[in-house]
Scaffold this motif. Structure first.
Motif, PDB file in Angstrom:
ATOM      1  N   LEU A  11       0.859  -1.193   0.000  1.00  0.00           N
ATOM      2  CA  LEU A  11       0.000   0.000   0.000  1.00  0.00           C
ATOM      3  C   LEU A  11       0.893   1.241   0.000  1.00  0.00           C
ATOM      4  O   LEU A  11       0.639   2.206  -0.709  1.00  0.00           O
ATOM      5  N   ILE A  12       1.912   1.187   0.847  1.00  0.00           N
ATOM      6  CA  ILE A  12       2.902   2.272   0.932  1.00  0.00           C
ATOM      7  C   ILE A  12       4.287   1.623   1.043  1.00  0.00           C
ATOM      8  O   ILE A  12       4.451   0.632   1.759  1.00  0.00           O
ATOM      9  N   ARG A  13       5.253   2.221   0.344  1.00  0.00           N
ATOM     10  CA  ARG A  13       6.613   1.714   0.461  1.00  0.00           C
ATOM     11  C   ARG A  13       7.557   2.891   0.741  1.00  0.00           C
ATOM     12  O   ARG A  13       7.536   3.891   0.022  1.00  0.00           O
ATOM     13  N   GLY A  29      17.270   6.762   7.011  1.00  0.00           N
ATOM     14  CA  GLY A  29      17.307   5.609   6.102  1.00  0.00           C
ATOM     15  C   GLY A  29      16.296   4.521   6.395  1.00  0.00           C
ATOM     16  O   GLY A  29      16.645   3.339   6.412  1.00  0.00           O
ATOM     17  N   VAL A  30      15.053   4.917   6.612  1.00  0.00           N
ATOM     18  CA  VAL A  30      14.027   3.924   6.961  1.00  0.00           C
ATOM     19  C   VAL A  30      13.475   3.247   5.700  1.00  0.00           C
ATOM     20  O   VAL A  30      13.008   3.924   4.775  1.00  0.00           O
ATOM     21  N   ASP A  31      13.525   1.924   5.687  1.00  0.00           N
ATOM     22  CA  ASP A  31      12.892   1.125   4.627  1.00  0.00           C
ATOM     23  C   ASP A  31      11.704   0.398   5.267  1.00  0.00           C
ATOM     24  O   ASP A  31      11.879  -0.286   6.286  1.00  0.00           O
ATOM     25  N   LEU A  32      10.547   0.561   4.689  1.00  0.00           N
ATOM     26  CA  LEU A  32       9.361  -0.085   5.264  1.00  0.00           C
ATOM     27  C   LEU A  32       8.317  -0.249   4.174  1.00  0.00           C
ATOM     28  O   LEU A  32       8.071   0.669   3.381  1.00  0.00           O
ATOM     29  N   ALA A  33       7.707  -1.411   4.142  1.00  0.00           N
ATOM     30  CA  ALA A  33       6.595  -1.630   3.208  1.00  0.00           C
ATOM     31  C   ALA A  33       5.366  -2.028   4.014  1.00  0.00           C
ATOM     32  O   ALA A  33       5.457  -2.887   4.897  1.00  0.00           O
ATOM     33  N   VAL A  34       4.255  -1.349   3.747  1.00  0.00           N
ATOM     34  CA  VAL A  34       2.993  -1.685   4.411  1.00  0.00           C
ATOM     35  C   VAL A  34       2.113  -2.369   3.373  1.00  0.00           C
ATOM     36  O   VAL A  34       1.768  -1.770   2.351  1.00  0.00           O
ATOM     37  N   THR A  35       1.779  -3.612   3.638  1.00  0.00           N
ATOM     38  CA  THR A  35       1.000  -4.381   2.664  1.00  0.00           C
ATOM     39  C   THR A  35      -0.460  -4.481   3.123  1.00  0.00           C
ATOM     40  O   THR A  35      -0.751  -4.247   4.301  1.00  0.00           O
ATOM     41  N   PRO A  36      -1.371  -4.847   2.214  1.00  0.00           N
ATOM     42  CA  PRO A  36      -2.771  -5.012   2.629  1.00  0.00           C
ATOM     43  C   PRO A  36      -2.882  -6.058   3.732  1.00  0.00           C
ATOM     44  O   PRO A  36      -2.134  -7.047   3.729  1.00  0.00           O
ATOM     45  N   GLY A 187     -10.162  -7.108   7.187  1.00  0.00           N
ATOM     46  CA  GLY A 187      -9.353  -6.797   6.003  1.00  0.00           C
ATOM     47  C   GLY A 187      -8.605  -5.484   6.049  1.00  0.00           C
ATOM     48  O   GLY A 187      -7.973  -5.081   5.065  1.00  0.00           O
ATOM     49  N   LEU A 188      -8.663  -4.791   7.190  1.00  0.00           N
ATOM     50  CA  LEU A 188      -7.998  -3.494   7.293  1.00  0.00           C
ATOM     51  C   LEU A 188      -6.517  -3.671   7.642  1.00  0.00           C
ATOM     52  O   LEU A 188      -6.174  -4.471   8.517  1.00  0.00           O
ATOM     53  N   ALA A 189      -5.647  -2.920   6.964  1.00  0.00           N
ATOM     54  CA  ALA A 189      -4.235  -2.876   7.358  1.00  0.00           C
ATOM     55  C   ALA A 189      -4.106  -1.862   8.494  1.00  0.00           C
ATOM     56  O   ALA A 189      -4.719  -0.790   8.432  1.00  0.00           O
ATOM     57  N   ILE A 190      -3.336  -2.191   9.503  1.00  0.00           N
ATOM     58  CA  ILE A 190      -3.201  -1.308  10.672  1.00  0.00           C
ATOM     59  C   ILE A 190      -1.719  -1.129  11.004  1.00  0.00           C
ATOM     60  O   ILE A 190      -0.966  -2.104  11.050  1.00  0.00           O
ATOM     61  N   VAL A 191      -1.332   0.128  11.208  1.00  0.00           N
ATOM     62  CA  VAL A 191       0.009   0.424  11.726  1.00  0.00           C
ATOM     63  C   VAL A 191      -0.174   1.327  12.936  1.00  0.00           C
ATOM     64  O   VAL A 191      -0.853   2.352  12.848  1.00  0.00           O
ATOM     65  N   LEU A 192       0.396   0.929  14.065  1.00  0.00           N
ATOM     66  CA  LEU A 192       0.255   1.739  15.275  1.00  0.00           C
ATOM     67  C   LEU A 192       1.601   1.895  15.970  1.00  0.00           C
ATOM     68  O   LEU A 192       2.517   1.104  15.745  1.00  0.00           O
ATOM     69  N   THR A 193       1.688   2.922  16.777  1.00  0.00           N
ATOM     70  CA  THR A 193       2.880   3.090  17.612  1.00  0.00           C
ATOM     71  C   THR A 193       2.506   2.727  19.041  1.00  0.00           C
ATOM     72  O   THR A 193       1.347   2.907  19.450  1.00  0.00           O
ATOM     73  N   THR A 194       3.447   2.209  19.761  1.00  0.00           N
ATOM     74  CA  THR A 194       3.157   1.882  21.164  1.00  0.00           C
ATOM     75  C   THR A 194       4.442   1.867  21.999  1.00  0.00           C
ATOM     76  O   THR A 194       5.523   1.560  21.497  1.00  0.00           O
ATOM     77  N   HIS A 195       4.266   2.205  23.273  1.00  0.00           N
ATOM     78  CA  HIS A 195       5.350   2.087  24.257  1.00  0.00           C
ATOM     79  C   HIS A 195       5.211   0.788  25.038  1.00  0.00           C
ATOM     80  O   HIS A 195       6.118   0.402  25.769  1.00  0.00           O
ATOM     81  N   ASP A 196       4.040   0.166  24.904  1.00  0.00           N
ATOM     82  CA  ASP A 196       3.676  -0.944  25.753  1.00  0.00           C
ATOM     83  C   ASP A 196       4.132  -2.271  25.128  1.00  0.00           C
ATOM     84  O   ASP A 196       3.445  -2.844  24.284  1.00  0.00           O
TER      85      ASP A 196
END
Lengths: 266, 299
Positions: A11-13, A29-36, A187-196
C-alpha cells in the motif's frame, strides 16, 4: 511522493526515508513496506521517531531524503493520541465522526446518507447510543472508538494509530486490542505506535523496532530479543516466555545493590 | 414605554442600533473560532493594528473602511504567515506588528489630530458618526461572513479541532486559516466604529464563552454565540442611550453581566465546559508539517 503501480503488493513503500526537524535528524534511512491486511506495531523509546514515521505514512511530514511510494487512490485513516485531543472542544460524538466527510458536501448539516453511514459505523463500534454526548463525557475506550469511527467513516484501507493504549487501564487496553483485531480480520491494514511492549506489542503479528533507524522487523518472537531491545532502548532487558509469547522484563538494578556489588567486587 | 422607544425617533440611533446588533452577531459568530483556536490575542492585536490603518486613511482622506480594511487584511495575512512559519515566537511577532501599527495610529493622530473621525470614537466607539452607508457596509460584511461560515462550516470545524488530520484528509488548512484571518479582520473593521479598538476583543470572546457554558455541541455554540452577540449589541446600544454612556463600554458590560447570570445559573458545570478554552500561551494556527498544538512534541 510517487505512486506505486496499482498492482504492487504494498500500500505504501518507504525507501531510505530520512526526516529532520530544524536540523535535528529524527529518522534515518528507513525502509518499510505496508501491505494489505498487515498489522504492525512500531516500538521504540521516546524521541525515537515513531510518530514522525506515522506522519510520513500519513503524508503530513515530507522526508528530507528517500522516497515514499503510495498505491494510487489509497485511503488512510488516522487516529491521534488521546493526549493530543483537545477534550474541552465543544463537539459531540456525532459531530466528531462526521468530520471525516469534509470534502464533497458543503452544507453544514448531514445528509440522510451520511446520517445512515455515521449510525452504521457507530453501531459497528458499539457506541451508537453516544452520538449526542460530548467527547469528554466518555470512558477511555469509548473515546478511542470515537476517533476510530471517524477514521473508519472515510472507508480507509490503512488505519494509522498513534499510541492507542497510552494512559488507559488494562480493561480499556483489552477493548482496544479486541476491536483492532476485529478490524484487522475484516481486512484493514493497521500500523500503530506503542510504548507498551508486553500489553500491546507482544500481541501484534508484526513489529518494527525504531530508534531513528529501523533496528529490527519481524514477529514479536523475532524482534523482542535482549539484543534488539538493547540496541533500540539502550538498556538491558530480560526476555521470558509465557504461552509462546515473549515477556519483556527490565533488568533494573537499584543503586544500593550496585554499590553492594561494587564493594563485593572490591 | 414611550421613553424606551424615544431614541428610535433619531436616525443616528437607529443606524447605530442596526450596526451594533449586526456587529454583535458577526463578532459572536467569528469569536467562536477565535476562542476555540486560541486566537484571542490575535483578535486583540489585530484590532489595534487596524487602528493604524484607520488613523492613516482618516487623515489622508481615503475611505476609512477601504483603507483600514486593506491595512487590516495585510496585517492579518502577515500574522498568519509568521504564526505558521514559527520563525520567532508567534506571540512576540503579533506583539511587534500590532503594537507598532497601533503606535503609528496614535502618532498620526498626535501630529495631524483634528481631521477625520475623532480619536476617542476610534478608541472607544461612537454611534454619532454612523451613516446609512455604514449600516449597509456592516450588513454586507455580516452576510458575507455568514456565507463563508455556512459553506465552509465543515472545513472550518475540522481545521479548528484537528488541523493535522484535516490536512491529511485533504483540507487546505493554510487557506482555511488565511480565510479565517481575513474574516476576523473584516469583523473587527465592521465593529470598530461602534465599539472602538480597545473593546472589540471583548465582543469576540464574551459571546462564545457564554455559549460554551450553555452547550457542548459546536453547531449549537455557533448559533448561540451569534444570537448572544446580537442580543448584547441590541441591549447595550439601547442602554447606552438611556444611561448616556459610550456604546462600546455599555455593550461589553451587558455581555459581562450576561456572563455573570449564565455563570450563576450553570455554576461549575458551565465553567467546566469552558475549562481549557483559549488556554494557550501563544495563539496557534494550523502549523505546517502536521505539528499539532496539543501534541507533546514532534516525535
Amino acid at each position: 511522493m510517487t505512486a506505486l503501480s496499482p498492482t504492487a503488493s504494498a500500500l505504501i513503500r518507504l525507501d531510505g526515508v530520512s526526516c529532520a526537524y530544524g536540523g535535528t535528524r529524527v529518522l534515518t534511512g528507513v525502509d518499510l513496506a505496508v501491505t494489505p491486511r498487515q498489522f504492525t506495531g512500531i516500538v521504540g523509546p521516546s524521541g525515537s521517531g515513531k510518530t514522525t514515521l506515522l506522519r510520513v505514512l500519513l503524508g503530513t511530514v515530507r522526508p528530507v531524503s528517500g522516497s515514499v511510494q503510495r498505491r494510487p487512490g489509497l485511503r488512510v485513516g488516522y487516529v491521534p493520541q488521546v493526549e493530543a485531543v483537545d477534550w474541552s472542544f465543544p463537539v459531540t460524538v456525532g459531530e466528531c465522526v462526521l468530520m471525516a466527510r469534509t470534502r464533497g458536501r458543503r452544507l453544514p448539516w448531514r445528509s440522510r446518507v451520511e446520517q445512515a453511514e455515521v449510525g452504521e459505523v457507530l453501531a459497528r463500534l458499539g457506541i451508537e447510543s453516544l452520538a449526542g454526548r460530548h467527547i469528554r463525557d466518555l470512558s477511555g475506550g469509548q473515546q478511542q472508538r470515537v476517533f476510530i469511527a471517524r477514521a473508519l467513516l472515510g472507508r480507509p484501507q490503512l488505519l494509522l494509530m498513534d499510541e492507542p493504549t497510552s494512559g488507559v487501564d488494562v480493561r480499556t487496553r483489552h477493548e482496544v486490542l479486541h476491536l483492532l483485531d476485529d478490524l484487522h480480520r475484516d481486512g484493514l491494514a493497521i500500523v500503530l505506535t506503542t510504548h507498551d511492549l508486553n500489553g500491546m506489542a507482544a500481541h501484534l503479528p508484526h513489529l518494527v523496532c525504531l530508534n531513528t533507524e529501523v533496528l529490527g522487523q519481524g514477529t514479536p518472537q523475532e524482534v523482542l530479543t535482549a539484543d534488539v531491545l538493547e540496541r533500540t532502548y539502550g538498556a538491558r532487558m530480560e526476555i521470558l516466555e509465557h504461552a509462546g509469547m515473549p515477556i519483556v522484563l527490565d533488568q533494573y538494578v537499584p543503586a544500593d545493590n550496585v554499590l553492594r556489588y561494587r564493594r563485593k567486587g572490591a | 414605554m414611550q421613553e424606551l422607544l424615544r431614541p428610535f425617533d433619531f436616525e443616528f440611533f437607529r443606524n447605530g442600533l442596526v450596526v451594533a446588533t449586526f456587529a454583535g452577531a458577526l463578532c459572536g459568530m467569528v469569536g467562536v473560532y477565535v476562542v476555540l483556536k486560541g486566537m484571542s490575542y490575535i483578535g486583540h492585536g489585530l484590532s489595534h493594528a487596524i487602528f493604524g490603518g484607520f488613523a492613516a486613511s482618516a487623515l489622508l482622506g481615503v475611505n476609512v473602511v477601504l483603507g483600514a480594511g486593506v491595512w487590516g487584511a495585510a496585517s492579518a495575512l502577515m500574522i498568519s504567515g509568521i504564526t505558521r512559519r514559527r520563525v520567532i515566537g508567534s506571540d512576540a511577532a503579533i506583539g511587534v506588528i500590532t503594537t507598532a501599527s497601533f503606535a503609528l495610529g496614535l502618532a498620526l493622530f498626535a501630529v495631524f489630530g483634528g481631521r477625520g473621525r475623532s480619536f476617542d470614537a476610534a478608541l472607544f466607539g461612537s454611534i454619532l458618526g454612523v451613516s446609512g452607508a455604514d449600516v449597509w457596509a456592516v450588513i454586507a460584511v455580516t452576510a458575507a461572513v455568514a456565507l463563508v461560515v455556512f459553506f465552509g462550516y465543515r472545513q472550518l470545524l475540522f481545521t479548528t479541532f484537528d488541523p493535522e488530520v484535516a490536512e491529511a484528509s485533504g483540507v487546505h488548512t493554510a487557506r482555511v486559516d488565511a480565510l479565517l484571518m481575513l474574516v476576523l479582520a473584516a469583523a473587527i473593521l465592521a465593529t470598530m466604529q461602534v465599539l472602538g479598538v480597545t473593546l472589540v476583543a471583548a465582543v469576540l470572546v464574551i459571546p462564545p464563552t457564554i455559549a460554551r457554558m450553555l452547550t457542548s455541541s459546536f453547531s449549537r455554540m455557533l448559533l448561540l454565540s451569534t444570537g448572544i452577540g446580537a442580543l448584547t449589541g441590541f441591549v447595550g446600544m439601547n442602554l447606552s442611550y438611556h444611561l448616556d454612556v459610550q456604546s462600546g463600554p455599555t455593550i461589553v458590560l451587558v455581555g459581562a453581566a450576561l456572563f455573570a447570570v449564565v455563570f450563576a445559573v450553570t455554576g461549575t458545570r458551565g465553567l467546566r465546559r469552558t475549562a481549557g478554552l483559549d488556554d494557550h500561551a501563544a495563539p496557534v494556527l494550523a502549523p505546517p508539517h502536521g505539528r499539532r498544538r496539543h501534541a507533546g512534541g514532534p516525535y
